[in-house]
Design an enzyme around this catalytic site. Sequence first.
Site, PDB file in Angstrom:
ATOM      1  N   ASP A   1       3.457  37.654 -41.003  1.00  0.00           N
ATOM      2  CA  ASP A   1       3.367  38.396 -42.248  1.00  0.00           C
ATOM      3  C   ASP A   1       1.877  38.513 -42.560  1.00  0.00           C
ATOM      4  O   ASP A   1       1.243  37.533 -42.942  1.00  0.00           O
ATOM      5  CB  ASP A   1       4.110  37.660 -43.372  1.00  0.00           C
TER       6      ASP A   1
ATOM      7  N   THR B   1       5.483  41.973 -40.450  1.00  0.00           N
ATOM      8  CA  THR B   1       6.163  42.424 -41.681  1.00  0.00           C
ATOM      9  C   THR B   1       5.167  42.820 -42.774  1.00  0.00           C
ATOM     10  O   THR B   1       5.113  42.191 -43.839  1.00  0.00           O
ATOM     11  CB  THR B   1       7.089  41.312 -42.240  1.00  0.00           C
TER      12      THR B   1
ATOM     13  N   PHE C   1       0.879  48.823 -48.196  1.00  0.00           N
ATOM     14  CA  PHE C   1      -0.590  48.742 -48.271  1.00  0.00           C
ATOM     15  C   PHE C   1      -1.156  48.100 -47.003  1.00  0.00           C
ATOM     16  O   PHE C   1      -2.128  48.582 -46.411  1.00  0.00           O
ATOM     17  CB  PHE C   1      -0.984  47.948 -49.523  1.00  0.00           C
TER      18      PHE C   1
ATOM     19  N   SER D   1       8.436  46.681 -47.969  1.00  0.00           N
ATOM     20  CA  SER D   1       8.584  47.448 -49.201  1.00  0.00           C
ATOM     21  C   SER D   1       7.569  48.581 -49.196  1.00  0.00           C
ATOM     22  O   SER D   1       6.487  48.466 -48.628  1.00  0.00           O
ATOM     23  CB  SER D   1       8.398  46.572 -50.426  1.00  0.00           C
TER      24      SER D   1
ATOM     25  N   GLY E   1       8.470  37.745 -50.439  1.00  0.00           N
ATOM     26  CA  GLY E   1       7.984  38.145 -49.111  1.00  0.00           C
ATOM     27  C   GLY E   1       8.130  37.030 -48.098  1.00  0.00           C
ATOM     28  O   GLY E   1       8.505  37.251 -46.945  1.00  0.00           O
ATOM     29  N   ASP E   2       7.855  35.789 -48.532  1.00  0.00           N
ATOM     30  CA  ASP E   2       7.956  34.644 -47.627  1.00  0.00           C
ATOM     31  C   ASP E   2       9.407  34.385 -47.251  1.00  0.00           C
ATOM     32  O   ASP E   2       9.726  34.039 -46.110  1.00  0.00           O
ATOM     33  CB  ASP E   2       7.347  33.407 -48.294  1.00  0.00           C
TER      34      ASP E   2
END
Lengths: 307, 273
Positions: free
Chosen positions: B86, B117, B121, B156, B195-196
Site C-alpha cells: 500500500d 493498492t 492520488f 478509492s 485502507g489498512d
Amino acid sequence: MEDGAFEDSDCRRVLSIQSHVVHGYVGNKSATFPLQVLGFDVDPINSVQFCNHTEYAVCQGQVLDSDDLEVLYSGLKKNGIANYSHLLTGYIGSKSFLMAVKDIILDLKKTNPKLVYVCDPVMGDNGHLYVPEDLLSVYKEHIVPNADVVIPNQFEAELLTDVKITDMDSARVAMKKLHDMGAKLVVISSSDLGSDETLIGLASSSIGAKPVFLRIDIPRFPIELTGTGDLFAATLLAWTHRHPDDLKLAIEKVVATMQHVLRRTLSYTEQISKAGKPITAADKELRLIQSRKDIENPKLCVTAVDL
Amino acid sequence: MDHVDNDVLGGCCRVLSIQSHVVSGYVGNKSATFPLQVLGFDVDPVNSVQFSNHRGYIGSKSFLMAVKDVILDLKKTNSKLTYVCDPVMGDHGKLYVPEELLSVYKEHIIPNADIVTPNQFEAEILTGVKITDIDSAKVAIEKLHNMGAKTVVISSSDLGSDEILIGLASTTTGKRPMSLRIDIPKFPGEFRGTGDLFTATLLAWTWRHPDDLKLAVEKVVSTMQHVIRRTLSYVEHLSQAGKPVSMQHRELRLIQSIRDIENPLLCITAVDL
C-alpha cells in the site's frame, strides 16, 4: 458475536503491557489475539520489540524504558482514551519500568475504581530467578497489593510470601498470604505438587460471601513451550470476566484452552520429527492462530475440584 | 466455513507486516493483524512506530530504503513471496509524506510489488497520469502493471458520485487476467484505518481465491461495508443517546466484526470491464 449491547464493549477494554516479538507467540503476541477473539478490545503497550523470544540463537530489538512508557500513557490520558476495564501485565525486566507500571496501576484505579488488574508476577521458575532481584520488593510492596488477580507459579508464590510450598496445606497458607496482601483471586498456575504425569494448579477466591478453593489436575506435555503463561493469564482474564460467579467453570475453560493449544503444538512438532527433521525453536511456537476455535469456545476436558 | 489447517500447509500462510503500531485504536498493524489472524494467517508484525493513538502518517526515506532491502532479501530467499504494497503517500491531492519517498516507490518498491493498492492520488503521482474517467484510470493501471505490479487495486477514486465511490481492480496474473470495476456505497464521515484493513483483507482473499479476483474484491469490499456500517451504527447509537461522539468512538469496530471478517456476506458485485 452479538453487537447488540454496545455498552458491553466498554466492559471489555484491556490495557496490556508486555513484550512484543515480531515472530512467535509470547508476551503481547500470546495475549492479544486470544483476548480479541474473545471479544476484548486490547490496547497493547509493547515494553520491547524483539525479533523473537530469548530461546532462539539470536534475540535482538529495542527496549522501552520507563520514560517511554510514561510518554505513551500520558498520550492516552491527554486524549481522554485511557478508559479501561482491565489491566494486564506479565514479564517486566527492570525496577524502573515496574515502578512506572505501578504509577499506571494507581492512576487507572483512581479513574476507574472498578478496574480489574490481572498481574502475572513473572520473576522466575523452578527455583531460578530470571529478573533482577530488586523487582521482588516492588511486587510485594506496590504491585500485588493493587492486583485483583495474581497468577504466580509455585516459585513466585514462595518468593512473594516466604512460604515454602511442599504440600496442599503450605500452598493454602501461601495463597492466604497473597489474599492478605491484597489479591482477591490467586491462581497458582503450576506447581510441583503433582507427579511426572500431572501438574497441580490451585485457585482461591476471596470475593463474595463464600470463599472458593479449587484444585485442578492438569496432564503434563512432554515438551517445553514458551508463551504458555501469557496465554494462561489472558484467557483467565477473559473467562473470569465472562463467568464472574463461577470460578470453577472459568478455570476449567482456561485449562481446556491450554490443553488444546498445547496438544496442537505438540502434534505439529511430532509431524516434523516423523518427517525426519530436527525440531527448531520456531517449530515449537504455540499454534495459536490454528487454535482459534478452541480459544473461542474451548471444549472442556479437565475438571476442577472444590476443596 | 472451513478453518484452513495450516499444520498441513506448512509455510504458506505467514505474513511479515511492517506498519505502525498504535496502543489505542485500529490503524496500521492494529488494523491489519487481527483480520489476518482471524483468516488463518500467522502474522509477524514489525512495528515501525509505537504511538499512543493515530496522528497521521509519518514516513522517512531511510526507513523505506531499509524496507526495500527487506523486500529484496525476502524475494531472494523465497521467489514465490507475495509482496502486497500500500504505497501510502497522500489523498485528495495532498501529499502527507516527504516528497522524496515518491521516487523510492517508483524506482524500488513498486517494481518489486506483486499487489499494489494506491488510491487515485497515489496512482496519479506514481504514473504521471491524471485520472478523470475510467479510460484514464485504465491507462494509469496499465502503467502500474508495466512498472511491475501484477495486481493493481485502486481502492478509492473520485470517479463516482456523492453516494458512490468507484474502485477498480486489474490483474495480469493467474489463470484469469481481468479488469474490474466496483461501485461502493459511501458512508457519511471519515474512518481511519480503512485502507489498512482493505489491504490486509485483500492479501487474505486473493490468496484464498488466486484465480478469482472478482470474488476476492467482492469479499474485501463486503468486509469493509460490514465493519464501517457497524462502526457507524455505534456512533449513531451514542448520538441518539445524547452522548458526545469522540474520536475513540469512531475507531473501527474490528473486534466486534470478527464474524464478518471471517466470512463476509457478499453485499456488492464487481463488474468485468
